[in-house]
Design an enzyme around this catalytic site. Structure first.
Site, PDB file in Angstrom:
ATOM      1  N   LYS A   1       1.927  -4.961   3.451  1.00 22.66           N
ATOM      2  CA  LYS A   1       3.080  -4.091   3.713  1.00 22.66           C
ATOM      3  C   LYS A   1       2.675  -2.645   3.445  1.00 22.66           C
ATOM      4  CE  LYS A   1       6.285  -2.329   1.286  1.00 22.66           C
ATOM      5  NZ  LYS A   1       6.399  -0.989   1.925  1.00 22.66           N
TER       6      LYS A   1
ATOM      7  N   GLU B   1      -4.016  -1.000  -8.377  1.00 19.60           N
ATOM      8  CA  GLU B   1      -4.606   0.350  -8.322  1.00 19.60           C
ATOM      9  C   GLU B   1      -3.455   1.333  -8.465  1.00 19.60           C
ATOM     10  OE1 GLU B   1      -7.656   0.920  -8.350  1.00 19.60           O
ATOM     11  OE2 GLU B   1      -8.736  -0.683  -7.335  1.00 19.60           O
TER      12      GLU B   1
ATOM     13  N   ALA C   1       0.830  -1.217   0.000  1.00 22.48           N
ATOM     14  CA  ALA C   1       0.000   0.000   0.000  1.00 22.48           C
ATOM     15  C   ALA C   1       0.862   1.264   0.000  1.00 22.48           C
ATOM     16  CB  ALA C   1      -0.907  -0.024   1.230  1.00 22.48           C
TER      17      ALA C   1
ATOM     18  N   CYS D   1      -4.986   9.964  -5.823  1.00 27.56           N
ATOM     19  CA  CYS D   1      -4.895   9.422  -7.188  1.00 27.56           C
ATOM     20  C   CYS D   1      -6.063   9.868  -8.064  1.00 27.56           C
ATOM     21  CB  CYS D   1      -4.824   7.901  -7.129  1.00 27.56           C
ATOM     22  SG  CYS D   1      -6.094   7.210  -6.068  1.00 27.56           S
TER      23      CYS D   1
ATOM     24  N   GLU E   1       1.898  12.708 -13.651  1.00 29.16           N
ATOM     25  CA  GLU E   1       1.277  12.783 -12.340  1.00 29.16           C
ATOM     26  C   GLU E   1       2.136  13.677 -11.445  1.00 29.16           C
ATOM     27  OE1 GLU E   1       1.031   9.141  -9.942  1.00 29.16           O
ATOM     28  OE2 GLU E   1      -1.063   9.614  -9.536  1.00 29.16           O
TER      29      GLU E   1
HETATM   30  P1  NAD Z   1       4.982   3.846  -4.816  1.00 33.40           P
HETATM   31  O1  NAD Z   1       4.629   3.069  -6.023  1.00 33.40           O
HETATM   32  O2  NAD Z   1       6.285   4.527  -4.769  1.00 33.40           O
HETATM   33  O3  NAD Z   1       4.928   2.913  -3.523  1.00 33.40           O
HETATM   34  C1  NAD Z   1       3.767   2.190  -3.179  1.00 33.40           C
HETATM   35  C2  NAD Z   1       4.169   1.022  -2.308  1.00 33.40           C
HETATM   36  O4  NAD Z   1       5.008   0.152  -3.075  1.00 33.40           O
HETATM   37  C3  NAD Z   1       4.970   1.394  -1.059  1.00 33.40           C
HETATM   38  O5  NAD Z   1       4.558   0.569   0.018  1.00 33.40           O
HETATM   39  C4  NAD Z   1       6.396   1.059  -1.460  1.00 33.40           C
HETATM   40  O6  NAD Z   1       7.215   0.739  -0.348  1.00 33.40           O
HETATM   41  C5  NAD Z   1       6.178  -0.149  -2.345  1.00 33.40           C
HETATM   42  N1  NAD Z   1       7.245  -0.439  -3.307  1.00 33.40           N
HETATM   43  C6  NAD Z   1       8.093   0.433  -3.896  1.00 33.40           C
HETATM   44  N2  NAD Z   1       8.943  -0.231  -4.701  1.00 33.40           N
HETATM   45  C7  NAD Z   1       8.618  -1.545  -4.629  1.00 33.40           C
HETATM   46  C8  NAD Z   1       9.134  -2.735  -5.227  1.00 33.40           C
HETATM   47  N3  NAD Z   1      10.158  -2.699  -6.087  1.00 33.40           N
HETATM   48  N4  NAD Z   1       8.559  -3.911  -4.926  1.00 33.40           N
HETATM   49  C9  NAD Z   1       7.507  -3.960  -4.078  1.00 33.40           C
HETATM   50  N5  NAD Z   1       6.997  -2.878  -3.470  1.00 33.40           N
HETATM   51  C10 NAD Z   1       7.527  -1.677  -3.754  1.00 33.40           C
HETATM   52  O7  NAD Z   1       3.772   4.862  -4.592  1.00 33.40           O
HETATM   53  P2  NAD Z   1       3.623   5.955  -3.459  1.00 33.40           P
HETATM   54  O8  NAD Z   1       4.540   7.082  -3.807  1.00 33.40           O
HETATM   55  O9  NAD Z   1       3.715   5.335  -2.110  1.00 33.40           O
HETATM   56  O10 NAD Z   1       2.103   6.400  -3.662  1.00 33.40           O
HETATM   57  C11 NAD Z   1       1.702   7.296  -4.607  1.00 33.40           C
HETATM   58  C12 NAD Z   1       1.188   6.577  -5.855  1.00 33.40           C
HETATM   59  O11 NAD Z   1       0.103   5.728  -5.506  1.00 33.40           O
HETATM   60  C13 NAD Z   1       0.622   7.545  -6.868  1.00 33.40           C
HETATM   61  O12 NAD Z   1       1.053   7.166  -8.155  1.00 33.40           O
HETATM   62  C14 NAD Z   1      -0.889   7.377  -6.725  1.00 33.40           C
HETATM   63  O13 NAD Z   1      -1.633   7.722  -7.868  1.00 33.40           O
HETATM   64  C15 NAD Z   1      -0.992   5.931  -6.406  1.00 33.40           C
HETATM   65  N6  NAD Z   1      -2.268   5.629  -5.732  1.00 33.40           N
HETATM   66  C16 NAD Z   1      -3.236   4.971  -6.439  1.00 33.40           C
HETATM   67  C17 NAD Z   1      -4.462   4.708  -5.836  1.00 33.40           C
HETATM   68  C18 NAD Z   1      -5.556   3.988  -6.590  1.00 33.40           C
HETATM   69  O14 NAD Z   1      -6.520   3.587  -5.959  1.00 33.40           O
HETATM   70  N7  NAD Z   1      -5.435   3.803  -7.893  1.00 33.40           N
HETATM   71  C19 NAD Z   1      -4.680   5.073  -4.516  1.00 33.40           C
HETATM   72  C20 NAD Z   1      -3.675   5.736  -3.828  1.00 33.40           C
HETATM   73  C21 NAD Z   1      -2.459   6.001  -4.439  1.00 33.40           C
END
Ligand code: NAD
Length: 489
Positions: free
Chosen positions: A169, A244, A143, A278, A377
């Site tokens: 996680k 998502e 998440a 998002c 974004e």
């Molecule tokens: P992110 O993709 O950087 O990280 C999300 C999660 O992925 C974190 O827990 C992170 O630790 C984990 N992660 C990062 N690299 C990884 C890897 N190599 N393997 C496994 N896990 C990994 O995103 P963020 O910066 O935390 O959140 C913002 C993003 O989330 C934006 O792009 C937003 O649009 C999106 N978002 C989408 C929704 C939806 O419902 N579509 C909702 C909320 C946020």
């Protein structure tokens, strides 16, 4: 407070600190786990799956109903902790994040008793066919940090309501309410091992979880960039995937729209959660005849938004999640100055706010549809506005993005509204509103915003497997269809 595995708080891994983004003050010490903690959590989830998957819908429902009541009792504690770790104004967590989570929990308490399928029937004449809707197994979820509590709820509730067990996680910088959520669920009667939380970084704990051979399904919310790596990881053992991802929502204002409502909707819809949403309105596509009035109205209203300490009930807008993220947002706006007009904002506030990662509400007008500020974004309190001349052009601009999560159309003409909802490719299209969500209705994307649904009973399509059970009803040794292989039986 750190991992929650098999019904217990566990300290293991690298020490780390969670900071309040509004003032840089430490909130809690945690530990960041890795493959070992993931292994313990997956083992606990696998063991718990046997009994939990066989619990009756009424039993699962009863546990979730008790959980919703416990969340209600502790709502103030959740609101304060979410505000501190994520830098959200207390009004936002008190009026949106926490009540939304309680309502989701209450909804899934009811939905747990409403798994549906096609009616049992004699479709071939010679058989009785029925549908079983079974849990997928152990779900591995990852998440993001923008709505830590709500994202944990959106992942855990449909999975657990349908009889799965889960290892979640959270983002490493905002794990606190997720761990508390798991703890309160357990105290409310959720058996040990059904809901486990491992705190850790993405490349370490996240990657271990998503690649774990004993995880049957991965459910990920985060950026489209990381989402692609999740797909690759899931491919190693052909796991079911729920994604998502990012968004770049269009906000289309036709010439007959209620302009006052559109201006308020644009400011609230672009600034919610400091734009770290998002589905936030990011591209205002406005008919040329009302464009100047819209831009002036939005700039004026943005100027009235109050930035301040997150614990203060009078604060409208909190900080961004980190200095690095704030600098990324500021960099995009600074580059836009060379090709567009920054009408208001574009400022890093000083004074008392300089200890946090604040950024002022920003309106960028006249940007080219192909420019960075319109295409990429931003995830900050920034709205880009551009004019259009025809309805077809407006829809084409709305769809001119790799994302397809959410959109809105603003008009009093029902036929325009219908065309907008049909022709804009997004998982949700609002008419004369933006952002509103409800537990009964699905949330999820199209295009590179991912696939799968959160909330609503539609989420059960992702968290259950539909199994066909077919009984012969003839009781004969030789069936009609055997003639295809046994010509002379
Ligand atoms: P992110 O993709 O950087 O990280 C999300 C999660 O992925 C974190 O827990 C992170 O630790 C984990 N992660 C990062 N690299 C990884 C890897 N190599 N393997 C496994 N896990 C990994 O995103 P963020 O910066 O935390 O959140 C913002 C993003 O989330 C934006 O792009 C937003 O649009 C999106 N978002 C989408 C929704 C939806 O419902 N579509 C909702 C909320 C946020």
């Amino acid at each position: 407070m750190t991992h929650f595995i098999d019904g217990q708080l566990v300290n293991a891994g690298e020490p780390a600190t969670v900071f309040d983004p509004s003032n840089g003050v430490p909130v809690a010490d945690i530990t960041l786990g890795g493959a070992d903690e993931v292994q313990r959590a997956v083992d606990a989830a696998r063991t718990a799956f046997g009994e939990w998957s066989r619990a009756t819908p009424a039993e699962r429902s009863g546990v979730l109903a008790g959980f919703a009541r416990a969340l209600e009792e502790r709502s103030g504690e959740f609101a304060a902790l979410e505000s501190q770790q994520a830098g959200k104004p207390i009004r936002l967590t008190t009026e949106f994040d926490v009540p939304g989570t309680i309502d989701n929990t209450a909804f899934f308490a009811g939905a747990a008793r409403n798994l549906e399928g096609k009616a049992t029937g004699e479709y071939s004449g010679a058989h009785t066919s029925s549908i079983r809707r079974e849990p997928v197994g152990v779900v591995g979820s990852v998440a993001p940090w923008n709505y830590p509590l709500q994202m944990a709820a959106w992942k855990m509730l449909p999975a657990v309501a349908a009889g799965n067990t889960i290892v979640l996680k959270p983002a490493e910088i905002t794990p606190l309410t997720t761990v508390l959520f798991a703890q309160v669920a357990h105290e409310s009667g959720l058996p040990a091992g059904v809901f486990n939380v491992v705190t850790g970084t993405g490349p370490d704990a996240g990657s271990s979880l998503l690649r774990h051979p004993d995880v049957d399904m991965v459910s990920f919310t985060g950026s489209t960039r990381v989402g692609r790596t999740v797909l690759e990881a899931a491919a190693t053992t052909a796991k079911r995937v729920h994604l998502e991802l990012g968004g770049k929502a269009p906000f289309v204002v036709f010439d007959d729209a209620d302009l006052e409502a559109a201006i308020h909707g644009a400011v609230a819809g672009s600034l919610i959660n400091s734009g770290q949403d998002c589905t936030a309105a990011t591209r205002a596509i406005v008919h040329r005849s009302v464009y100047d009035d819209f831009v002036a109205g939005v700039a004026d209203l943005m100027g009235k938004v109050v930035l301040g300490p997150t614990a203060d009930d009078a604060t409208d807008l909190g900080p961004l999640i980190s200095a690095a993220h704030r600098d990324k947002v500021a960099g995009m706006v600074d580059r836009a100055r060379s090709y567009a007009r920054v009408v208001t904002g574009g400022v890093i506030p000083g004074g008392a706010l300089s200890a946090g990662h604040y950024y002022s509400p920003t309106l960028v007008a006249d940007a080219d549809p192909a420019s960075e500020i319109v295409k990429d974004e931003i995830f900050g309190p920034v709205l880009a506005a551009m004019p259009f001349d025809s309805d077809d052009e407006a829809i084409a601009l709305a769809n001119d993005t790799v994302y397809g999560l959410a959109a809105s159309v603003w008009t009093k003409d029902v036929y325009r509204a219908l065309r907008g909802t049909e022709q804009i490719r997004a998982g949700c299209v609002w008419v004369n509103d933006h952002i509103s969500i409800i537990s009964e209705m699905p949330h999820g994307g199209m295009k590179q915003s991912g696939f799968g649904k959160d909330m609503s009973t539609y989420s059960f399509d992702d968290y259950t497997v539909v199994k066909h059970v077919m009984f012969d009803r003839t009781g004969t040794a030789q069936r009609d269809w055997h003639r295809t292989i046994l010509r002379n039986p």
